[in-house]
Write a protein that holds these residues in place. Structure first.
Motif, PDB file in Angstrom:
ATOM      1  N   GLN A  48      21.594  42.812  41.841  1.00 19.38           N
ATOM      2  CA  GLN A  48      20.306  43.230  42.376  1.00 19.38           C
ATOM      3  C   GLN A  48      20.327  44.751  42.507  1.00 19.38           C
ATOM      4  N   ARG A  72      14.367  44.049  41.764  1.00 19.93           N
ATOM      5  CA  ARG A  72      14.998  43.859  40.462  1.00 19.93           C
ATOM      6  C   ARG A  72      16.231  42.959  40.529  1.00 19.93           C
ATOM      7  N   ASN A 119      19.160  41.276  37.663  1.00 20.81           N
ATOM      8  CA  ASN A 119      19.725  41.003  36.349  1.00 20.81           C
ATOM      9  C   ASN A 119      20.838  39.986  36.505  1.00 20.81           C
ATOM     10  N   SER A 178      16.873  39.508  32.703  1.00 16.71           N
ATOM     11  CA  SER A 178      16.287  39.925  33.974  1.00 16.71           C
ATOM     12  C   SER A 178      15.391  38.850  34.556  1.00 16.71           C
ATOM     13  N   HIS A 223      12.970  39.755  37.527  1.00 18.81           N
ATOM     14  CA  HIS A 223      12.454  40.623  38.590  1.00 18.81           C
ATOM     15  C   HIS A 223      11.351  39.934  39.387  1.00 18.81           C
ATOM     16  N   THR A 232       7.995  40.189  41.840  1.00 23.07           N
ATOM     17  CA  THR A 232       6.888  41.095  42.113  1.00 23.07           C
ATOM     18  C   THR A 232       5.867  40.440  43.029  1.00 23.07           C
TER      19      THR A 232
END
Lengths: 114, 113
Positions: free
Chosen positions: B6, B22, B24, B73, B75, B77
């Motif tokens: 993170q 974020r 990954n 990824s 992510h 939001t």
């Protein structure tokens, strides 16, 4: 469905004492997991049960730690001869056998070793 | 073996601003991916999960995440932050027969009025 229940929520003990935590999973869930979370870190896997069988143990689970799940229902996590480094939140989670990996977490048992 | 990274241990946004957290991952098998939220002194609550269906996943409280295999990824939001979103957020990956989760170190989200 009452969710995953953990007891006690908080435990303060002196170094060298033994402590035991209990987890009651969601009733129809066969899988049960224990995690440890220290300040500023994500939860770290400790051990996993499928029904009453303990199928995986992390290297984090030293000889002072033991977990059981008699009869495949509730589980206990015992720490013997506690050390200050054992201070952490101990999280229990459960899931049904056929699932997509989602774990249902309890609110955790916070251990403070003085 | 699986792992999660993170990016950013602390993210601060203004109320009403975009939230972007974020994550990954690394996985040797097709992963299941999760975002969990943790409020102080509480357990973890699932926000959303990716299980190889739609790559854009919608969760609770207006959050969504997009799985991008090429970028490894996932992510998280939210278009408009609310004060109640202030919490710690964990990305996790699952794989293998025991379905255990491997978590990232977490991102603390602060929402400023």
């Amino acid at each position: 469905d009452t969710g995953v229940s953990q007891d006690p929520r908080h435990k303060i003990t002196k170094r060298g004492q033994n402590v035991t935590f209990r987890c009651d999973p969601i009733s129809e869930h066969n899988r049960l997991y224990w995690y440890r979370q220290t300040l500023g870190q994500g939860p770290e896997f400790l051990t996993y049960f499928q029904n009453e069988a303990q199928l995986e143990k992390s290297r984090l689970l030293s000889d002072r730690f033991s977990a059981e799940r008699p009869k495949g229902s509730f589980s206990t996590l015992e720490i013997q001869r506690t050390e200050q480094g054992d201070s952490a939140m101990y999280l229990c989670a459960s899931s049904p056998t056929l699932n997509t990996g989602e774990l249902f977490f309890g609110e955790g048992s916070r251990l403070t070793v003085l | 073996a699986q792992s999660v990274t993170q990016l950013g241990s602390h993210v601060s946004v203004s109320e009403g601003a975009l939230v972007l957290l974020r994550c990954n991952y690394s996985s040797s098998v097709p992963p299941y991916l999760f975002w969990y939220v943790q409020y102080p002194n509480q357990g973890l609550q699932l926000l959303l999960k990716y299980t190889s269906a739609a790559t854009l996943v919608k969760g609770i409280n207006g959050f969504e995440a997009e799985f991008k295999k090429s970028e490894t990824s996932f992510h998280l939001t939210k278009p408009s932050a609310h004060m109640s979103d202030a919490a710690e957020y964990f990305c996790a990956v699952s794989g293998g027969s025991n379905y255990k989760l491997t978590f990232g170190k977490g991102t603390l989200l602060t929402v400023n009025p």
